[in-house]
Design a protein around this motif. Sequence first.
Motif, PDB file in Angstrom:
ATOM      1  N   ALA A  73     -33.995 -22.299 -32.496  1.00  0.00           N
ATOM      2  CA  ALA A  73     -34.333 -21.448 -31.361  1.00  0.00           C
ATOM      3  C   ALA A  73     -35.668 -20.827 -31.710  1.00  0.00           C
ATOM      4  CB  ALA A  73     -33.278 -20.367 -31.159  1.00  0.00           C
ATOM      5  N   SER A  76     -35.319 -18.062 -35.040  1.00  0.00           N
ATOM      6  CA  SER A  76     -34.515 -18.115 -36.263  1.00  0.00           C
ATOM      7  C   SER A  76     -34.616 -19.410 -37.066  1.00  0.00           C
ATOM      8  CB  SER A  76     -33.057 -17.829 -35.922  1.00  0.00           C
ATOM      9  OG  SER A  76     -32.576 -18.744 -34.957  1.00  0.00           O
ATOM     10  N   ALA A  79     -33.885 -18.906 -40.696  1.00  0.00           N
ATOM     11  CA  ALA A  79     -32.454 -18.722 -40.969  1.00  0.00           C
ATOM     12  C   ALA A  79     -31.736 -20.066 -40.931  1.00  0.00           C
ATOM     13  CB  ALA A  79     -31.833 -17.759 -39.967  1.00  0.00           C
ATOM     14  N   GLY A  80     -32.212 -20.959 -40.078  1.00  0.00           N
ATOM     15  CA  GLY A  80     -31.663 -22.311 -40.069  1.00  0.00           C
ATOM     16  C   GLY A  80     -31.932 -22.991 -41.406  1.00  0.00           C
ATOM     17  N   SER A 120     -39.337 -11.425 -38.573  1.00  0.00           N
ATOM     18  CA  SER A 120     -38.357 -10.731 -39.400  1.00  0.00           C
ATOM     19  C   SER A 120     -37.463 -11.746 -40.119  1.00  0.00           C
ATOM     20  CB  SER A 120     -37.582  -9.693 -38.577  1.00  0.00           C
ATOM     21  OG  SER A 120     -36.322 -10.127 -38.219  1.00  0.00           O
ATOM     22  N   ALA A 121     -37.168 -12.858 -39.449  1.00  0.00           N
ATOM     23  CA  ALA A 121     -36.375 -13.906 -40.113  1.00  0.00           C
ATOM     24  C   ALA A 121     -37.167 -14.507 -41.279  1.00  0.00           C
ATOM     25  CB  ALA A 121     -35.988 -15.000 -39.121  1.00  0.00           C
ATOM     26  N   ALA A 124     -37.364 -11.974 -44.222  1.00  0.00           N
ATOM     27  CA  ALA A 124     -36.100 -11.926 -44.961  1.00  0.00           C
ATOM     28  C   ALA A 124     -35.890 -13.186 -45.787  1.00  0.00           C
ATOM     29  CB  ALA A 124     -34.945 -11.729 -43.989  1.00  0.00           C
ATOM     30  N   ARG A 128     -35.478 -13.182 -49.836  1.00  0.00           N
ATOM     31  CA  ARG A 128     -34.322 -13.786 -50.506  1.00  0.00           C
ATOM     32  C   ARG A 128     -34.737 -14.927 -51.435  1.00  0.00           C
ATOM     33  NH1 ARG A 128     -32.117 -13.407 -45.069  1.00  0.00           N
ATOM     34  NH2 ARG A 128     -32.832 -15.521 -44.756  1.00  0.00           N
TER      35      ARG A 128
ATOM     36  N   GLU B  56     -30.731 -11.027 -42.142  1.00  0.00           N
ATOM     37  CA  GLU B  56     -31.331  -9.787 -41.657  1.00  0.00           C
ATOM     38  C   GLU B  56     -30.882  -9.454 -40.236  1.00  0.00           C
ATOM     39  OE1 GLU B  56     -32.782 -12.621 -41.645  1.00  0.00           O
ATOM     40  OE2 GLU B  56     -33.523 -12.716 -39.604  1.00  0.00           O
ATOM     41  N   HIS B  59     -28.373 -12.729 -35.296  1.00  0.00           N
ATOM     42  CA  HIS B  59     -29.029 -13.909 -34.722  1.00  0.00           C
ATOM     43  C   HIS B  59     -29.285 -14.926 -35.834  1.00  0.00           C
ATOM     44  CE1 HIS B  59     -32.220 -16.339 -32.845  1.00  0.00           C
ATOM     45  NE2 HIS B  59     -31.775 -15.904 -31.678  1.00  0.00           N
ATOM     46  N   SER B  60     -29.825 -14.431 -36.942  1.00  0.00           N
ATOM     47  CA  SER B  60     -30.081 -15.299 -38.092  1.00  0.00           C
ATOM     48  C   SER B  60     -28.776 -15.728 -38.753  1.00  0.00           C
ATOM     49  CB  SER B  60     -30.964 -14.578 -39.109  1.00  0.00           C
ATOM     50  OG  SER B  60     -32.302 -14.589 -38.670  1.00  0.00           O
ATOM     51  N   THR B  63     -27.287 -18.494 -36.845  1.00  0.00           N
ATOM     52  CA  THR B  63     -28.116 -19.688 -37.061  1.00  0.00           C
ATOM     53  C   THR B  63     -27.786 -20.321 -38.403  1.00  0.00           C
ATOM     54  OG1 THR B  63     -29.919 -18.585 -35.870  1.00  0.00           O
ATOM     55  CG2 THR B  63     -30.476 -20.578 -37.085  1.00  0.00           C
ATOM     56  N   GLU B  89     -27.664 -15.802 -28.243  1.00  0.00           N
ATOM     57  CA  GLU B  89     -28.437 -17.034 -28.034  1.00  0.00           C
ATOM     58  C   GLU B  89     -27.944 -18.131 -28.977  1.00  0.00           C
ATOM     59  OE1 GLU B  89     -32.475 -17.032 -29.453  1.00  0.00           O
ATOM     60  OE2 GLU B  89     -33.075 -18.599 -28.049  1.00  0.00           O
ATOM     61  N   MET B  90     -27.634 -17.706 -30.198  1.00  0.00           N
ATOM     62  CA  MET B  90     -27.239 -18.709 -31.188  1.00  0.00           C
ATOM     63  C   MET B  90     -25.783 -19.134 -31.055  1.00  0.00           C
ATOM     64  SD  MET B  90     -30.095 -19.240 -32.139  1.00  0.00           S
ATOM     65  CE  MET B  90     -29.685 -20.683 -33.119  1.00  0.00           C
TER      66      MET B  90
END
Lengths: 305, 407
Positions: A73, A76, A79-80, A120-121, A124, A128, B56, B59-60, B63, B89-90
């Motif tokens: 998306a 993110s 994050a994926g 922000s994703a 982070a 990490r 964080e 949403h993340s 995902t 959304e996710m």
Amino acid sequence: MSETKFQSLKDLPTSHLLGAGTAMCAGCGGLEALHGIYDILGEKTVFINAAGCMSLLSVYPFTPFRGSWLYTAMASAPAGAQGVRDALDILLEKERIGPEDDLQTVVLTGDGSAYGMGLSATSAAIERGLDFIYICYDNEGYGNTGHQYSGATPHGARTATSKGPRGFGGHKKDLFAIWAAHRPSYVATVVGSEPLDLARKIEKAGELKGPRLIIVLAPCPTGWDYDPMETVEIGKLAVKTGVWPLKEYVDGKVAHTRVPRKRLPVEDYLKKQGRFAHLFDPHFQEEVVKEIQGRVDAYWEEFDG
Amino acid sequence: MSRMLLTGNGAAAWGMRLAEVDYLPAFPITPQTEIIETVAKWIDKDEIDCRMVTLESEHSMITAAGAAAATGVRVFTATSSQGLLYGMEMLYTVAGWRAPFVLVNVSRGLSSPITLEPDHNDILAARDSGFLQIHCATCQEVLDSILLAYRLAEDERVRLPVIVNLDGFYLSFTREPVDIPELAAVSRFLPPFDPENIRFKASEPVSQAVAVLGGGPYSYFRYQSHLAALNAASIFDDIGSEFGRIFGRTYEAVEAYRAADAELVFVMMGSFATKAKDAVDRLREAGQAVGLVRPRLLRPFPAAAFRQVLAGKKGAAVIDQNLSAGAGGILHGELTAALYGRPNAPNILAGFIGGLGGRDIGPEEFFEMAAVTRKAVDEGRTPPPRLLYTEGELREVRTLQKIAGIT
Ligand SMILES: Cc1ncc(C[n+]2csc(CCOP(=O)(O)OP(=O)(O)O)c2C)c(N)n1
Ligand code: SF4
Ligand SMILES: [Mg+2]
């Protein structure tokens, strides 16, 4: 780290790994760079994509990638990458796959995502220590939605949402500095028209571990309003005028990989693009151009010391 | 098997532990946080072999959960209210990936006004996301439902993520005795995740979640998800009985309590249904033939099971712990759609809204709802949705307004 394989242009791959016939515009500077990047990263990769022009690379049932792909998306993709990387690590640790099946996790997003919604994703993911490569193709606007201004749009540029006589009033965000402030393994800027510099940096990124982030200046004929055949020239001018510094951050230090000693005036770069035409026609907006030049000069003065 | 006093959150953590989950992407939110803290403690003490990462945002988090499931590991995650909506959304996205994993939602009313106490508007906002939904009324059911959820999610005829829902505070923080099944028995019911073709690996490159052009392919994939969700209805029945054979607790898509010979029934989801059970017992003592019907499965919607248990009833009081502003209760609407024009369906479905933001529903209110429904049956006319509220509550708000200087 080993010495670069890429000593001169003739060391670059002669054929491309990424398939042709995608929905990208002719002369797309982002695609030009992606070809160079994919040639080096290769097919043992999974590209994790955010909404943007490049989302149209893989359209059912076709893909130009020989390796894997996951569309997420807009916000993110990092994050994926976290989920995929962690899952691969688990599968390796628990010996459900062998090391030969491991993949490099590569995030691929535009500037709108990288500079804004996905920041922000990304922050982070870096904090990490995620082992991934982030490729941001920066066409300096929300390209896929018709090129509205984004956090990456340069001062004075006309976009679909900055059509006034002075163009975009804001200034391009310094994403390189923001990313570098997180102290990741690697940050670099590249442009497709400097393929040797690009190849060396992607090679280096590929050899390192941890968060490695690349910002690609992506000249965009559609959004920047110029003839597609000028993409390479405009990319070169971005470097020669000092508008797009080629640099890298590694081990806490920033180094330029190309220092344009005799910088061309920014006008040479601006005049090539319809998005800056209003600065020269119907009359020369000297103060806007001066401001752009001033910022470029100030940048290089700081680094020249 | 051992027996422990566990909160709903504790039971959720135990469910995930027994499922031998590989990966937990997390983010804190009241009243869910106890789940991830419990798991974190087990990981720290090396009691379970699971990797946990705090993202964080939700949403993340969602995902990462979807991406890891799409890479072929067993994934668990948990959230609540604002978090579920932040990740909305996710939710749709990863359901479209057909990534099988389990998400526990601890229901909590949505802002505004912001509150910590439960109702079902959060989980019902995810109603159309493609996630399947199992709703729990007891702590035991929370643990068991997580095991059922993995079986359902990972079934090759389904392959959809599942939300297991429990109510904040009333269930999340209430201790009840819970049977903890033996791991060996659980492994018989829930074998290790076999991702088959769900994976990313170098030797078998794959593109997942690619774009489509045009309504044809788009509809194709959306219909596929829908049909897979529909498959889950009969599979739930099968695994619910199998669970009963192994563990002695059989789960049906719709629970019916003293409903067989009832003229009127309450229809409710979640832990507040235990209040309705109590009211049913009292109404029975008072000579009224009233029962309770509670869907465990909300997606897929157990329309056939509802039709069966409601056949021949004169009326139903559908009590929604949610409010679709400008319409009424969501379950009421869904049930009406499932029953309309069906032979033997009750003539009257009276809608009631109650329990918003944790507001109690008292026994006298159940009596009143039964009376209203009976009257509607007698008159043959469905009343408009009723908002449960007492004069006492209104007086309290008036007092607060006076203190705030609002006249
Ligand atoms: C949450 C969300 N908001 C908005 C959009 C609409 N959208 C799709 S692509 C895009 C532009 C993305 O810009 P950028 O990241 O720079 O990529 P580009 O289109 O320039 O390649 C937008 C706004 C979306 N897909 N998702
Ligand atoms: S709009 Fe620009 S960035 Fe997008 S495909 Fe076309 S040229 Fe490339
Ligand atoms: Mg862009």
